[in-house]
Design an enzyme around this catalytic site. Structure first.
Site, PDB file in Angstrom:
ATOM      1  N   HIS A 174      -5.208  -0.230   6.120  1.00  0.00           N
ATOM      2  CA  HIS A 174      -4.961   0.649   7.284  1.00  0.00           C
ATOM      3  C   HIS A 174      -6.071   0.608   8.329  1.00  0.00           C
ATOM      4  O   HIS A 174      -6.714   1.607   8.629  1.00  0.00           O
ATOM      5  CB  HIS A 174      -4.695   2.094   6.830  1.00  0.00           C
ATOM      6  CG  HIS A 174      -5.638   2.658   5.821  1.00  0.00           C
ATOM      7  ND1 HIS A 174      -6.993   2.745   6.008  1.00  0.00           N
ATOM      8  CD2 HIS A 174      -5.404   3.169   4.578  1.00  0.00           C
ATOM      9  CE1 HIS A 174      -7.555   3.288   4.961  1.00  0.00           C
ATOM     10  NE2 HIS A 174      -6.610   3.539   4.067  1.00  0.00           N
ATOM     11  N   ASP A 194       1.274   2.612   3.562  1.00  0.00           N
ATOM     12  CA  ASP A 194       0.392   3.751   3.287  1.00  0.00           C
ATOM     13  C   ASP A 194       1.187   5.055   3.294  1.00  0.00           C
ATOM     14  O   ASP A 194       0.664   6.118   3.633  1.00  0.00           O
ATOM     15  CB  ASP A 194      -0.762   3.826   4.292  1.00  0.00           C
ATOM     16  CG  ASP A 194      -1.904   4.720   3.818  1.00  0.00           C
ATOM     17  OD1 ASP A 194      -1.905   5.099   2.626  1.00  0.00           O
ATOM     18  OD2 ASP A 194      -2.787   5.045   4.633  1.00  0.00           O
ATOM     19  N   HIS A 216     -10.620   1.254   1.129  1.00  0.00           N
ATOM     20  CA  HIS A 216     -10.470   2.362   2.069  1.00  0.00           C
ATOM     21  C   HIS A 216     -11.751   2.357   2.904  1.00  0.00           C
ATOM     22  O   HIS A 216     -12.806   2.797   2.444  1.00  0.00           O
ATOM     23  CB  HIS A 216     -10.297   3.688   1.323  1.00  0.00           C
ATOM     24  CG  HIS A 216     -10.116   4.869   2.231  1.00  0.00           C
ATOM     25  ND1 HIS A 216      -8.898   5.478   2.430  1.00  0.00           N
ATOM     26  CD2 HIS A 216     -11.000   5.544   3.011  1.00  0.00           C
ATOM     27  CE1 HIS A 216      -9.037   6.483   3.281  1.00  0.00           C
ATOM     28  NE2 HIS A 216     -10.315   6.544   3.654  1.00  0.00           N
ATOM     29  N   HIS A 271       1.702   5.249  -1.804  1.00  0.00           N
ATOM     30  CA  HIS A 271       1.383   6.410  -2.625  1.00  0.00           C
ATOM     31  C   HIS A 271       2.692   7.003  -3.146  1.00  0.00           C
ATOM     32  O   HIS A 271       3.546   7.429  -2.357  1.00  0.00           O
ATOM     33  CB  HIS A 271       0.637   7.473  -1.804  1.00  0.00           C
ATOM     34  CG  HIS A 271      -0.694   7.005  -1.298  1.00  0.00           C
ATOM     35  ND1 HIS A 271      -1.859   7.187  -2.003  1.00  0.00           N
ATOM     36  CD2 HIS A 271      -1.032   6.368  -0.148  1.00  0.00           C
ATOM     37  CE1 HIS A 271      -2.872   6.685  -1.313  1.00  0.00           C
ATOM     38  NE2 HIS A 271      -2.401   6.173  -0.190  1.00  0.00           N
ATOM     39  N   HIS A 286       0.866  -1.192   0.000  1.00  0.00           N
ATOM     40  CA  HIS A 286       0.000   0.000   0.000  1.00  0.00           C
ATOM     41  C   HIS A 286       0.891   1.226   0.000  1.00  0.00           C
ATOM     42  O   HIS A 286       1.393   1.653   1.029  1.00  0.00           O
ATOM     43  CB  HIS A 286      -0.899   0.011   1.235  1.00  0.00           C
ATOM     44  CG  HIS A 286      -1.889   1.136   1.261  1.00  0.00           C
ATOM     45  ND1 HIS A 286      -2.920   1.179   2.148  1.00  0.00           N
ATOM     46  CD2 HIS A 286      -2.013   2.268   0.515  1.00  0.00           C
ATOM     47  CE1 HIS A 286      -3.648   2.269   1.965  1.00  0.00           C
ATOM     48  NE2 HIS A 286      -3.095   2.950   0.969  1.00  0.00           N
ATOM     49  N   LYS A 291      -8.929  -0.435  -6.458  1.00  0.00           N
ATOM     50  CA  LYS A 291      -9.035   0.303  -5.198  1.00  0.00           C
ATOM     51  C   LYS A 291     -10.405   0.965  -5.052  1.00  0.00           C
ATOM     52  O   LYS A 291     -10.873   1.664  -5.951  1.00  0.00           O
ATOM     53  CB  LYS A 291      -7.946   1.386  -5.125  1.00  0.00           C
ATOM     54  CG  LYS A 291      -7.955   2.226  -3.842  1.00  0.00           C
ATOM     55  CD  LYS A 291      -7.697   1.380  -2.609  1.00  0.00           C
ATOM     56  CE  LYS A 291      -7.726   2.237  -1.337  1.00  0.00           C
ATOM     57  NZ  LYS A 291      -6.416   2.822  -1.046  1.00  0.00           N
TER      58      LYS A 291
END
Length: 337
Positions: free
Chosen positions: A205, A240, A167, A45, A43, A129
């Site tokens: 998360h 994350d 999410h 970004h 995970h 996602k």
């Protein structure tokens, strides 16, 4: 089938002797090392443009592969866009890097089942996602009605064996912010699993004991640490890590996300050590994730050394500064690069 992200046969080096199978405390004057199978980040970004160029080396030096989030602007909603994004990441990698980006699609109300077929055929896209519309950074194009508008896509994902990355929070302003994950489980995730029990789901998360109990079918922070360090194959590493330039964080409406790529492995080692579970670390960082995705485990190794180091106060670039998690603090475990 549900998995969740959170932080590889492990070898403890103690006075140059290899000790396997249990944890030994460090004696005075000795240095302890952990040699682990190369971890992956499930995970991550990476953003794009100059921000991608800035942060990619940290992840590439720590991890072998990473599931890359698609919430760019505009979002990565098609396979062709995912392939183009992967090419941008590959071009930005240091010349000697073997880091492999694993791409994802951004699910919308208008995503079509044929796009899922293309994703599987591409060999580049490994997951889809789910962002509830308005939940987090660049989620304005996210889903408003998962089972109402996206059911054909979800059914195709089952056929193509493509996981859904979740999410997990509702965006209803009437729901207290601390209850949004719990309400999401009750109103979205449970009906989804009842409808499509064969869909592979990663609940990302997680932050509450409700989520831990849901994942395991098993005091918030304590429950999460206990679950992650238990050795359960249902949990695996996902940082994350979400970088933003300092001025976009330190403002009245600061962007969500913490830049932890440079410190994640150090912090995971600390958590597992304090739980007396260093023998479980490698499975969490390096085995459970690829096993879930049906990918081979990495062959390369990394080494963490019990050697105090100070996290930089910031990382400076032409566009500004990025402040890392634990900026200016001393951490005990250091990755040997």
């Amino acid at each position: 089938m549900i998995k969740t992200l959170y932080l590889p046969c492990y070898v403890l080096k103690f006075n140059s002797a290899k000790i396997e199978g249990h944890y030994l405390s460090k004696s005075k004057g000795t240095k302890m090392e952990l040699t682990l199978t190369q971890p992956d980040d499930w995970h991550l970004h990476l953003r794009d443009g100059s921000l991608l160029d800035a942060v990619l080396p940290h992840s590439a030096s720590h991890f072998g592969r990473a599931i890359v989030m698609p919430n760019l602007r505009p979002p990565v909603t098609t396979t062709s866009a995912a392939v183009a994004y992967r090419e941008s990441i590959t071009r930005a990698l240091p010349a000697s890097s073997n880091f492999t980006p694993l791409m994802t699609l951004y699910l919308t109300d208008s995503t079509k089942p044929d796009e899922i077929k293309l994703a599987r055929q591409s060999g580049a896209v490994f997951a889809v996602k789910l962002y509830p519309a308005g939940a987090t950074t660049n989620s304005q194009d996210g889903v408003t009605d998962l089972l109402g508008k996206c059911l054909p896509v979800l059914e195709e994902m089952v056929k193509q064996d493509i996981p859904l990355l979740v999410h997990g929070e509702v965006t209803d302003a009437a729901v207290d912010i601390f209850d949004r994950e719990k309400v999401f489980i009750e109103t979205v995730l449970q009906p989804l699993i009842h409808k499509l029990p064969q869909l592979k789901i990663v609940m990302e998360h997680i932050t509450t004991s409700d989520a831990v109990r849901f994942v395991e079918s098993s005091k918030e922070g304590q429950a999460i640490v206990a679950a992650v360090t238990s050795g359960s194959k249902k949990f695996f590493l996902g940082t994350d890590s979400a970088p933003h330039e300092k001025r976009r964080k330190e403002c009245p409406c600061g962007c969500a996300g913490i830049y932890n790529a440079p410190v994640a492995l150090s912090l995971y080692a600390k958590v597992f050590e304090e739980a007396g579970a260093l023998d479980k670390l490698e499975a969490f960082t390096s085995f459970n994730g690829p096993d879930f995705y049906g990918l081979p485990r990495n062959k390369s190794k990394i080494t963490l050394k019990k050697n105090p180091w100070v996290v930089p106060e910031s990382f400076s670039f032409a566009f500004g500064e990025i402040i890392p998690m634990f900026a200016g603090k001393t951490l005990e475990w250091q990755l040997l690069l």
